[in-house]
Design a protein around this motif. Structure first.
Motif, PDB file in Angstrom:
ATOM      1  N   ARG A 250      42.923  44.564  50.986  1.00 51.59           N
ATOM      2  CA  ARG A 250      41.498  44.870  50.854  1.00 51.59           C
ATOM      3  C   ARG A 250      41.180  45.593  49.533  1.00 51.59           C
ATOM      4  NH1 ARG A 250      37.634  48.443  54.941  1.00 51.59           N
ATOM      5  NH2 ARG A 250      35.704  48.129  53.733  1.00 51.59           N
ATOM      6  N   PRO A 251      41.992  46.598  49.121  1.00 49.29           N
ATOM      7  CA  PRO A 251      41.677  47.259  47.831  1.00 49.29           C
ATOM      8  C   PRO A 251      41.627  46.277  46.664  1.00 49.29           C
ATOM      9  CG  PRO A 251      43.269  48.551  49.076  1.00 49.29           C
ATOM     10  CD  PRO A 251      43.124  47.247  49.792  1.00 49.29           C
ATOM     11  N   TYR A 256      38.192  42.981  42.937  1.00 56.16           N
ATOM     12  CA  TYR A 256      37.746  41.645  42.534  1.00 56.16           C
ATOM     13  C   TYR A 256      36.233  41.513  42.693  1.00 56.16           C
ATOM     14  CZ  TYR A 256      37.155  36.547  42.902  1.00 56.16           C
ATOM     15  OH  TYR A 256      36.729  35.244  42.752  1.00 56.16           O
ATOM     16  N   LYS A 257      35.730  42.088  43.791  1.00 55.37           N
ATOM     17  CA  LYS A 257      34.288  42.066  44.030  1.00 55.37           C
ATOM     18  C   LYS A 257      33.549  42.887  42.989  1.00 55.37           C
ATOM     19  CE  LYS A 257      30.977  43.014  47.756  1.00 55.37           C
ATOM     20  NZ  LYS A 257      30.828  43.532  49.145  1.00 55.37           N
ATOM     21  N   ALA A 258      34.139  44.066  42.643  1.00 62.58           N
ATOM     22  CA  ALA A 258      33.513  44.938  41.635  1.00 62.58           C
ATOM     23  C   ALA A 258      33.507  44.280  40.260  1.00 62.58           C
ATOM     24  CB  ALA A 258      34.249  46.272  41.583  1.00 62.58           C
ATOM     25  N   LYS A 264      39.308  35.834  35.438  1.00 64.70           N
ATOM     26  CA  LYS A 264      40.536  36.412  34.905  1.00 64.70           C
ATOM     27  C   LYS A 264      41.216  37.277  35.956  1.00 64.70           C
ATOM     28  CE  LYS A 264      42.267  39.399  31.227  1.00 64.70           C
ATOM     29  NZ  LYS A 264      41.916  40.239  30.044  1.00 64.70           N
ATOM     30  N   PHE A 265      40.403  38.108  36.657  1.00 65.76           N
ATOM     31  CA  PHE A 265      40.966  38.971  37.724  1.00 65.76           C
ATOM     32  C   PHE A 265      41.539  38.115  38.860  1.00 65.76           C
ATOM     33  CE2 PHE A 265      40.982  41.672  41.425  1.00 65.76           C
ATOM     34  CZ  PHE A 265      41.376  42.924  40.932  1.00 65.76           C
ATOM     35  N   ASP A 272      47.171  37.935  46.414  1.00 65.24           N
ATOM     36  CA  ASP A 272      46.649  38.989  47.299  1.00 65.24           C
ATOM     37  C   ASP A 272      45.259  38.642  47.830  1.00 65.24           C
ATOM     38  OD1 ASP A 272      48.887  40.551  47.074  1.00 65.24           O
ATOM     39  OD2 ASP A 272      48.126  41.750  45.398  1.00 65.24           O
ATOM     40  N   ILE A 273      44.437  38.031  46.986  1.00 69.21           N
ATOM     41  CA  ILE A 273      43.085  37.671  47.411  1.00 69.21           C
ATOM     42  C   ILE A 273      43.129  36.577  48.486  1.00 69.21           C
ATOM     43  CG2 ILE A 273      40.920  36.616  46.636  1.00 69.21           C
ATOM     44  CD1 ILE A 273      41.343  38.090  43.953  1.00 69.21           C
TER      45      ILE A 273
END
Length: 350
Positions: A250-251, A256-258, A264-265, A272-273
């Motif tokens: 989740r972190p 990624y959301k931020a 690129k991220f 993990d995503i």
């Protein structure tokens, strides 16, 4: 000496003859010895003493005293009535079919001057099929009426012949049913069946049938409970695994959301995503929109389910053994009594 009245005694010493072991008395050892003795007697066609009661003040009755207080032995008329009841329970199509069943049970049938008579193996004289000989409800007219379904057989309800006695009389009487049975089974199996009937207090076929049905139903009920418990335990494990995966990834997804879903991220943290999204998909599939339980709650639920599964399996093994025993014994008895002959419906379905 008549072998049916031989009385045996078991003697045992405190040590074996080679002095390597000694006798260890345990709770219920006398019952175990009595059961073993009864089994040997049944295998060899000998009578047994059922539940002998001792005298007061520690004095026991001998065999002669015990025998003197027993009920009168079954007469040929008693056995004939039992054979007639058994034949009618098979629902023969007509009177000739009924007579055929009596012959299969080992009886010699004589028809003379309009009268029907039966003679069992070893019996000197024939017994007439009439009510003044066998009792009310046992005349030819009564039996023909019962076969046609026009009316019930009259008379007061009679006490049923003990199933174990009926089986022993068939074995002793030999006849076609015995010969058919002897080709497939042996005396040890039928002795085990008789011992089971006595140990469980089963006196008639309906009781045995009910016990077999109850044992089978209980076995299938336990099977369903185990499957349900295992399914719930599997779901619990999936939720715990998804919760751990969700907490770890989740972190990364929040970052990624931020980053406003930066390509690129995503490329740098794609594994993990994907794990995060897979965990969310598992929650949706399992919970269907319900709130996710806390990890402590999931752990406690899993512990209870595991304990329940362990207890169910312990009962399942015993229930399976009980079911196999009673159904095997019932199958042996069915074959001996002619309830499972090839090409005909089972008697249990009547």
């Amino acid at each position: 000496t008549d072998k049916q009245h031989i009385h045996c005694h078991i003697y045992y010493n405190s040590t074996t003859l080679d002095y390597t072991r000694k006798f260890r008395n345990f709770w219920g050892s006398s019952f175990a010895l009595r059961r073993l003795s009864d089994r040997l007697c049944l295998e060899n066609g000998l009578s047994i003493v059922e539940n002998p009661k001792p005298r007061s003040k520690g004095k026991f009755r001998n065999y002669g005293e015990w025998q003197a207080g027993q009920k009168k032995p079954l007469t040929y008329q008693d056995r004939l009535r039992a054979a007639i009841d058994t034949a009618l329970a098979k629902k023969p199509a007509d009177f000739p079919a009924f007579l055929s069943l009596m012959e299969q049970a080992g009886y010699e049938v004589k028809q003379r001057r309009g009268a029907i008579s039966f003679r069992a193996p070893g019996q000197e004289r024939f017994t007439r099929l009439r009510s003044d000989t066998l009792g009310e409800g046992y005349s030819e007219t009564d039996i023909r009426a019962a076969l046609s379904g026009s009316r019930q057989r009259p008379g007061q309800p009679r006490q049923k012949i003990n199933l174990a006695i009926d089986i022993q009389s068939r074995l002793q009487g030999k006849g076609p049913s015995y010969e058919r049975w002897a080709k497939v089974f042996n005396l040890k199996q039928m002795a085990a069946a008789l011992a089971y009937l006595q140990d469980n207090g089963l006196t008639d076929y309906e009781q045995l049938e009910q016990k077999a049905t109850a044992a089978t139903e209980h076995f299938h009920k336990l099977s369903d409970q185990i499957k349900s418990t295992e399914a719930a335990l599997h779901t619990n494990m999936e939720l715990k695994a998804a919760t751990v995966q969700y907490a770890k990834t989740r972190p990364v997804f929040e970052k990624y959301k931020a980053s406003k879903y930066s390509k690129k991220f995503l490329a740098e943290h794609e594994a993990d995503i994907e794990l995060y999204r897979a965990a969310c998909a598992d929650f949706k599939a399992i919970l269907g929109g319900a709130k996710l339980p806390k990890m402590d709650t999931l752990k406690e639920e899993g512990r209870k389910l595991s304990e329940q599964k362990k207890k169910l399996y312990a009962e399942y093994r015993k229930t399976k053994a009980d079911m196999q025993e009673v159904t095997t014994i019932k199958a042996n008895i069915d074959y001996l009594l002619g309830y499972s002959e090839p090409g005909r419906k089972k008697e249990q379905e009547r």
